[in-house]
Design an enzyme around this catalytic site. Structure first.
Site, PDB file in Angstrom:
ATOM      1  N   SER A 197       0.808  -1.233   0.000  1.00  0.00           N
ATOM      2  CA  SER A 197       0.000   0.000   0.000  1.00  0.00           C
ATOM      3  C   SER A 197       0.839   1.280   0.000  1.00  0.00           C
ATOM      4  O   SER A 197       0.508   2.225  -0.729  1.00  0.00           O
ATOM      5  CB  SER A 197      -0.970   0.001   1.183  1.00  0.00           C
ATOM      6  OG  SER A 197      -1.942  -0.986   0.981  1.00  0.00           O
ATOM      7  N   LYS A 240      -9.560  -4.559  10.834  1.00  0.00           N
ATOM      8  CA  LYS A 240     -10.733  -4.062  10.094  1.00  0.00           C
ATOM      9  C   LYS A 240     -12.056  -4.193  10.842  1.00  0.00           C
ATOM     10  O   LYS A 240     -12.948  -3.387  10.671  1.00  0.00           O
ATOM     11  CB  LYS A 240     -10.891  -4.845   8.786  1.00  0.00           C
ATOM     12  CG  LYS A 240      -9.909  -4.494   7.721  1.00  0.00           C
ATOM     13  CD  LYS A 240     -10.265  -5.299   6.473  1.00  0.00           C
ATOM     14  CE  LYS A 240      -9.212  -5.111   5.412  1.00  0.00           C
ATOM     15  NZ  LYS A 240      -9.621  -5.729   4.148  1.00  0.00           N
ATOM     16  N   ASN A 277     -12.092  -0.594   5.990  1.00  0.00           N
ATOM     17  CA  ASN A 277     -10.698  -0.614   5.515  1.00  0.00           C
ATOM     18  C   ASN A 277     -10.175   0.789   5.231  1.00  0.00           C
ATOM     19  O   ASN A 277      -8.994   0.972   4.977  1.00  0.00           O
ATOM     20  CB  ASN A 277     -10.552  -1.499   4.266  1.00  0.00           C
ATOM     21  CG  ASN A 277     -11.010  -0.781   3.010  1.00  0.00           C
ATOM     22  OD1 ASN A 277     -11.976  -0.017   3.046  1.00  0.00           O
ATOM     23  ND2 ASN A 277     -10.329  -1.012   1.915  1.00  0.00           N
ATOM     24  N   ASP A 316     -13.369  -2.328  -0.129  1.00  0.00           N
ATOM     25  CA  ASP A 316     -12.972  -3.655  -0.624  1.00  0.00           C
ATOM     26  C   ASP A 316     -13.964  -4.223  -1.635  1.00  0.00           C
ATOM     27  O   ASP A 316     -13.565  -4.826  -2.639  1.00  0.00           O
ATOM     28  CB  ASP A 316     -12.840  -4.652   0.541  1.00  0.00           C
ATOM     29  CG  ASP A 316     -11.581  -4.423   1.352  1.00  0.00           C
ATOM     30  OD1 ASP A 316     -10.592  -3.912   0.788  1.00  0.00           O
ATOM     31  OD2 ASP A 316     -11.580  -4.749   2.550  1.00  0.00           O
ATOM     32  N   GLY A 371     -14.400 -19.701   2.331  1.00  0.00           N
ATOM     33  CA  GLY A 371     -14.008 -18.822   3.432  1.00  0.00           C
ATOM     34  C   GLY A 371     -15.174 -18.024   3.977  1.00  0.00           C
ATOM     35  O   GLY A 371     -16.134 -17.709   3.242  1.00  0.00           O
ATOM     36  N   LEU A 384      -8.211 -14.180  -3.961  1.00  0.00           N
ATOM     37  CA  LEU A 384      -7.859 -12.856  -3.426  1.00  0.00           C
ATOM     38  C   LEU A 384      -6.365 -12.752  -3.129  1.00  0.00           C
ATOM     39  O   LEU A 384      -5.849 -11.666  -2.929  1.00  0.00           O
ATOM     40  CB  LEU A 384      -8.670 -12.536  -2.164  1.00  0.00           C
ATOM     41  CG  LEU A 384     -10.194 -12.489  -2.303  1.00  0.00           C
ATOM     42  CD1 LEU A 384     -10.815 -11.813  -1.087  1.00  0.00           C
ATOM     43  CD2 LEU A 384     -10.644 -11.796  -3.573  1.00  0.00           C
TER      44      LEU A 384
HETATM   45  P1  ATR Z   1      -9.553 -12.504   6.229  1.00  0.00           P
HETATM   46  O1  ATR Z   1      -9.899 -11.163   6.829  1.00  0.00           O
HETATM   47  O2  ATR Z   1      -8.372 -12.434   5.293  1.00  0.00           O
HETATM   48  O3  ATR Z   1     -10.749 -13.165   5.600  1.00  0.00           O
HETATM   49  P2  ATR Z   1      -9.867 -14.231   8.505  1.00  0.00           P
HETATM   50  O4  ATR Z   1     -11.036 -13.439   8.944  1.00  0.00           O
HETATM   51  O5  ATR Z   1      -8.876 -14.691   9.512  1.00  0.00           O
HETATM   52  O6  ATR Z   1      -9.025 -13.419   7.414  1.00  0.00           O
HETATM   53  O7  ATR Z   1     -10.418 -15.507   7.679  1.00  0.00           O
HETATM   54  C1  ATR Z   1      -9.598 -16.481   7.169  1.00  0.00           C
HETATM   55  C2  ATR Z   1     -10.431 -17.497   6.389  1.00  0.00           C
HETATM   56  O8  ATR Z   1      -9.551 -18.479   5.848  1.00  0.00           O
HETATM   57  C3  ATR Z   1     -11.438 -18.243   7.255  1.00  0.00           C
HETATM   58  O9  ATR Z   1     -12.561 -18.544   6.467  1.00  0.00           O
HETATM   59  C4  ATR Z   1     -10.657 -19.513   7.620  1.00  0.00           C
HETATM   60  O10 ATR Z   1     -11.464 -20.624   7.952  1.00  0.00           O
HETATM   61  P3  ATR Z   1     -12.011 -20.812   9.453  1.00  0.00           P
HETATM   62  O11 ATR Z   1     -13.189 -19.899   9.590  1.00  0.00           O
HETATM   63  O12 ATR Z   1     -12.381 -22.235   9.547  1.00  0.00           O
HETATM   64  O13 ATR Z   1     -10.871 -20.441  10.364  1.00  0.00           O
HETATM   65  C5  ATR Z   1      -9.947 -19.775   6.325  1.00  0.00           C
HETATM   66  N1  ATR Z   1      -8.754 -20.612   6.484  1.00  0.00           N
HETATM   67  C6  ATR Z   1      -7.571 -20.258   7.024  1.00  0.00           C
HETATM   68  N2  ATR Z   1      -6.695 -21.296   6.984  1.00  0.00           N
HETATM   69  C7  ATR Z   1      -7.373 -22.349   6.415  1.00  0.00           C
HETATM   70  C8  ATR Z   1      -7.038 -23.700   6.086  1.00  0.00           C
HETATM   71  N3  ATR Z   1      -5.807 -24.186   6.337  1.00  0.00           N
HETATM   72  N4  ATR Z   1      -7.971 -24.477   5.497  1.00  0.00           N
HETATM   73  C9  ATR Z   1      -9.200 -23.993   5.218  1.00  0.00           C
HETATM   74  N5  ATR Z   1      -9.594 -22.717   5.510  1.00  0.00           N
HETATM   75  C10 ATR Z   1      -8.694 -21.905   6.090  1.00  0.00           C
END
Ligand code: ATR
Length: 296
Positions: A27, A76, A97, A112, A136, A235
């Protein structure tokens, strides 16, 4: 930063991004290039802030002399109580954001969803009436869901490791967008393959694919054959092509990584702060410069 020599320090304005960790943020390069291009005397700083100090900094933000700032992970969703108001978009997405200072007031916005839709526009993608799969259910997913609902997606299937989080999101967004049908499915290999055959667009909002050691989100062969009429979005922008996007491309899907979303959310923040049209090409060039430096 050519402006440094030309303008008296007192006339400089400060912007920045709060996040943790923040070592690899693009950024500052993107925004500084934009400020310099338009000759606006501003500095944009990377402000690494440990979540345990967040409250203290936010309650004293006036002392930071910032005109506005961006927020990234993990701040955020926790900034809301420290702001005077939120825009409709920030409230609906449930995350901020971009913070804009208007006199004594601090206003929270979310750019976003705008950035995400702009990045789809670049590949001439239209979401109206489409069926979507989103991996996610975290902060990034919220902006993507909002964006796709706003642009008329018909059906959204959510897959998340923690199914309860996906259910909560589906319930939340159904209230805002009753015309979009939500469905939550378990995060299982067979379900992933089956769901991919039903959808027009798939978006990975998880962090899976950031690290080389990550086991793939989607197995080779899970993507059904397509002739450029289906779209896979990740993303993640570093690496620029995750195994997820590679598999999609091999099967003939169009692909988009997260660099366009990063660019356009930044361009929108810039416009909200300055009231000027963002020099998008200059910002894009700065981002490509960052990408080529990390791949050296
Ligand atoms: P962001 O703001 O980037 O979305 P976040 O709120 O921490 O970050 O969300 C991360 C996402 O990636 C979540 O959906 C997480 O799944 P969980 O809700 O089960 O934690 C997902 N994620 C992270 N590591 C993962 C993995 N190894 N396998 C599957 N999903 C994963």
């Amino acid at each position: 930063m050519k402006t440094k020599q030309r303008i008296a320090p007192s006339s400089f304005k400060l912007y920045g991004v709060f996040g943790f960790p923040l070592k690899h943020t693009f950024s500052p390069a993107m925004h500084q290039a934009a400020f310099d291009k338009l000759g606006i005397p501003c500095f944009y700083l990377a402000l690494e802030l440990d979540p345990k100090n967040f409250r203290q900094v936010m309650t004293q933000k006036k002392k930071l002399l910032l005109e506005g700032f961006n927020l990234t992970v993990p701040h955020k969703q926790i900034v809301k109580p420290y702001l005077d108001s939120l825009t409709f978009e920030a409230r609906a997405i449930g995350a901020v954001n971009t913070v804009i200072r208007k006199g004594k007031l601090w206003i929270g916005e979310n750019t976003d969803a705008y950035g995400f839709l702009k990045s789809l526009e670049e590949v001439h993608w239209k979401s109206k009436g489409k069926t979507v799969l989103i991996f996610g259910a975290g902060g990034a997913s919220r902006a993507v869901i909002y964006a796709l609902c706003r642009s008329g997606a018909r059906r959204i299937v959510l897959l998340n490791r923690t199914v309860s989080k996906a259910r909560a999101l589906a319930k939340y967004f159904t209230k805002f967008f009753p015309k979009t049908r939500f469905e939550v499915r378990p995060f299982e290999k067979q379900v992933i393959g089956k769901t991919l055959r039903e959808v027009d667009i798939v978006v990975n909002t998880t962090s899976v694919g950031l690290k080389r050691a990550d086991s793939p989100l989607v197995l080779n062969g899970d993507f059904p054959r397509a002739k450029g009429n289906r779209l896979a979005v990740d993303l993640i922008y570093n690496p620029s092509e995750t195994p997820f996007l590679r598999s999609a491309k091999r099967a003939g899907w169009k692909t988009v990584n997260g660099l366009g979303m990063l660019l356009h959310q930044g361009a929108r923040s810039f416009e909200l702060w300055t009231g000027k049209k963002a020099p998008v090409d200059i910002m894009r060039k700065a981002l490509h410069g960052c990408m080529s430096r990390i791949s050296l």
